[in-house]
Write an enzyme that holds these catalytic residues in place. Structure first.
Site, PDB file in Angstrom:
ATOM      1  N   HIS A 203       1.040  -1.013   0.228  1.00 59.65           N
ATOM      2  CA  HIS A 203      -0.068   0.081  -0.079  1.00 59.65           C
ATOM      3  C   HIS A 203       0.838   1.448   0.382  1.00 59.65           C
ATOM      4  O   HIS A 203       0.886   1.655   1.224  1.00 59.65           O
ATOM      5  CB  HIS A 203      -1.173   0.473   1.101  1.00 59.65           C
ATOM      6  CG  HIS A 203      -0.485  -0.740   2.329  1.00 59.65           C
ATOM      7  ND1 HIS A 203       0.129  -0.061   3.508  1.00 59.65           N
ATOM      8  CD2 HIS A 203      -1.522  -1.087   3.500  1.00 59.65           C
ATOM      9  CE1 HIS A 203       0.386  -0.587   4.208  1.00 59.65           C
ATOM     10  NE2 HIS A 203      -0.641  -1.949   4.058  1.00 59.65           N
ATOM     11  N   ASN A 206       0.991   4.997   2.839  1.00 63.37           N
ATOM     12  CA  ASN A 206       0.456   4.300   3.140  1.00 63.37           C
ATOM     13  C   ASN A 206       1.445   3.208   4.380  1.00 63.37           C
ATOM     14  O   ASN A 206       1.787   2.548   3.626  1.00 63.37           O
ATOM     15  CB  ASN A 206      -0.774   3.607   3.454  1.00 63.37           C
ATOM     16  CG  ASN A 206      -2.067   4.445   2.753  1.00 63.37           C
ATOM     17  OD1 ASN A 206      -2.157   4.080   1.532  1.00 63.37           O
ATOM     18  ND2 ASN A 206      -2.469   5.379   3.330  1.00 63.37           N
ATOM     19  N   ARG A 214      13.860  16.248   1.824  1.00 60.10           N
ATOM     20  CA  ARG A 214      15.550  16.628   2.167  1.00 60.10           C
ATOM     21  C   ARG A 214      15.788  15.108   2.860  1.00 60.10           C
ATOM     22  O   ARG A 214      16.553  14.310   3.050  1.00 60.10           O
ATOM     23  CB  ARG A 214      16.286  17.782   3.258  1.00 60.10           C
ATOM     24  CG  ARG A 214      16.464  18.425   2.305  1.00 60.10           C
ATOM     25  CD  ARG A 214      17.283  19.710   3.507  1.00 60.10           C
ATOM     26  NE  ARG A 214      16.054  20.785   4.176  1.00 60.10           N
ATOM     27  CZ  ARG A 214      15.460  20.875   4.205  1.00 60.10           C
ATOM     28  NH1 ARG A 214      15.733  22.157   3.047  1.00 60.10           N
ATOM     29  NH2 ARG A 214      14.387  22.063   5.151  1.00 60.10           N
ATOM     30  N   GLY A 236     -10.519   6.065  -3.144  1.00 59.04           N
ATOM     31  CA  GLY A 236     -10.105   7.837  -2.572  1.00 59.04           C
ATOM     32  C   GLY A 236      -9.734   8.151  -1.305  1.00 59.04           C
ATOM     33  O   GLY A 236     -10.575   9.222  -1.159  1.00 59.04           O
ATOM     34  N   ASP A 261      -7.225  -4.459  -0.185  1.00 60.32           N
ATOM     35  CA  ASP A 261      -6.808  -3.892   1.690  1.00 60.32           C
ATOM     36  C   ASP A 261      -7.938  -4.298   2.026  1.00 60.32           C
ATOM     37  O   ASP A 261      -8.326  -3.781   3.388  1.00 60.32           O
ATOM     38  CB  ASP A 261      -5.976  -2.604   1.554  1.00 60.32           C
ATOM     39  CG  ASP A 261      -5.574  -3.099   3.291  1.00 60.32           C
ATOM     40  OD1 ASP A 261      -5.720  -4.164   4.276  1.00 60.32           O
ATOM     41  OD2 ASP A 261      -4.788  -1.852   3.963  1.00 60.32           O
ATOM     42  N   LEU A 294      -7.755   5.778   9.541  1.00 63.21           N
ATOM     43  CA  LEU A 294      -8.491   5.156   8.596  1.00 63.21           C
ATOM     44  C   LEU A 294      -7.809   2.844   8.795  1.00 63.21           C
ATOM     45  O   LEU A 294      -6.969   2.821   8.986  1.00 63.21           O
ATOM     46  CB  LEU A 294      -7.897   4.960   7.162  1.00 63.21           C
ATOM     47  CG  LEU A 294      -8.794   5.964   6.169  1.00 63.21           C
ATOM     48  CD1 LEU A 294      -7.564   6.423   5.325  1.00 63.21           C
ATOM     49  CD2 LEU A 294      -9.742   6.061   5.455  1.00 63.21           C
ATOM     50  N   GLY A 296      -8.319  -0.319   7.006  1.00 65.03           N
ATOM     51  CA  GLY A 296      -8.251  -0.906   6.140  1.00 65.03           C
ATOM     52  C   GLY A 296      -9.887  -0.982   5.543  1.00 65.03           C
ATOM     53  O   GLY A 296      -9.948   1.062   5.644  1.00 65.03           O
TER      54      GLY A 296
HETATM   55 ZN    ZN Z   1      -3.497  -4.626   5.110  1.00 60.60          ZN
END
Ligand code: ZN
Length: 382
Positions: A203, A206, A214, A236, A261, A294, A296
């Protein structure tokens, strides 16, 4: 019927299936011998989608006995013909039980192996998971996991900083594809992991150290190495449009791997559900911890394909490639496209890329009963 193969659209093809395999893809009509099936449109035929990162859906949890089967049936309606039940870091006895549950030869989508999302992950990038089950690489624990697994662990998400180069090489020698994720690795550490044999990112964006001009971090390493397969949760919510487009622009060879996911409460009515030691709140469009983070996704892979076409300005064939051929290639399966000789794991889609029919091993296992859209519905709506 058009055929999507290798990121290209082959117009008006006829496809023949026999004995579980595609036997012909032809521009001219083919006489089907007895026992063979002609797959015909209208619409687009593609190799079936492969979800390499799915924990569950509609209450089914791959870590519980007997739940891979109903999940595999549910996945057919997304055009998914193969998946990697994805288990998460847990105390050793729970991990062993989950690895023995996450298997089977179900009547829906095929189980292609297991994705172990951990436990060699960074407590600094836990995502939604409680980090107390995360470890430095431990060969004895890895052996116990392999012994407990009823389906081979073919993919593992690892934090670069939890393994030495030799340990990465040992895992690769065991036939496991490694994916960088839940990592606080610097740019340099991530590149070293890629050089040692990590070929994927879990992912992208994430649960990994973000990009700074830098301190480019693991995200910078993924952006700099377009030869690494990058999972993307295109719901989204997990990644905004611009970074998704930037990632796609660095992958001229199509190494974007769409994943759901999705977690067990995905597709369930709004409410609170327990999973992985946490309480997850399902609302109309997301799944979150009580803190708002969030936890999943509720994404389906076919919706990810449609969003890829819109957000990434991808042709239908290129968007389909991200859910069918790219995931296969990322775990070492044949990426050769839809051609004679491949397994007849196929999805037929309507012109708006909604699945109409899903075949596994040449057998129709799911068919849409009613049109998804009425004639005057807005097209491309999702
Ligand atoms: Zn997962």
């Amino acid at each position: 019927m058009d055929v999507a193969s290798g990121g290209q659209m082959l117009p008006r093809r006829h496809v023949l299936v026999a004995n579980g395999r595609v036997t012909a893809v032809s521009a001219s009509p083919i006489q089907a011998p007895s026992g063979a099936l002609t797959v015909d449109g209208p619409g687009v035929l593609a190799q079936g989608f492969v979800d390499t990162h799915v924990h569950g859906r509609r209450g089914f949890d791959v870590m519980r006995p007997g739940e891979v089967e109903p999940l595999s049936l549910d996945l057919l309606s997304q055009g998914v013909t193969g998946f990697l039940p994805t288990i998460v870091a847990a105390p050793p006895n729970e991990l062993a039980a989950a690895l023995s549950a996450a298997s089977g030869d179900p009547r829906g989508a095929r189980v292609l192996g297991v994705h172990a999302e951990g436990p060699f992950l960074s407590p600094d990038q836990p995502g939604m998971f409680p980090p107390d089950a995360f470890h430095d690489y431990d060969r004895a624990l890895w052996r116990d996991m392999q012994n407990a697994a009823a389906s081979p662990i073919c993919l593992m998400t690892v934090a670069a900083e939890r393994l030495t180069r030799a340990q990465v090489e040992n895992l690769r020698a065991d036939g496991v594809t490694l994916s960088l994720g839940h990592t606080d690795a610097s740019y340099e550490e991530a590149l070293a992991a890629f050089d040692a044999g990590v070929t994927r990112g879990t992912h992208a964006y994430n649960a990994m150290r973000g990009f700074h001009h830098r301190d480019p971090g693991a995200v910078g390493a993924l952006l700099d190495r377009g030869d690494i397969d990058a999972e993307l949760i295109l719901d989204g919510l997990h990644v905004a449009c611009a970074p998704a487009r930037i990632l796609a622009a660095t992958r001229t060879t199509g190494r974007i791997v769409l994943v759901s996911d999705s977690v067990p409460p995905a597709g369930c009515p709004p409410g609170d559900y327990p999973w992985a030691g946490r309480r997850l709140r399902v609302d109309s469009d997301s799944i979150r911890l009580p803190t708002g983070r969030l936890a999943g996704s509720a994404l389906t892979l076919d919706a990810a394909v449609r969003r890829a076409a819109r957000w990434l300005d991808a042709s239908p064939a290129a968007a389909l490639h991200m859910a069918s051929e790219a995931p296969r290639a990322s775990i070492g399966l044949d990426p050769g496209g839809l051609r004679a000789g491949v397994a007849a794991d196929l999805v037929l889609l309507d012109p708006h890329l909604h699945p109409r029919m899903t075949l596994v091993a040449g057998v129709v296992r799911w068919r849409r009963m009613r049109p998804k859209h009425c004639a005057n519905a807005p097209s491309g709506a999702d």
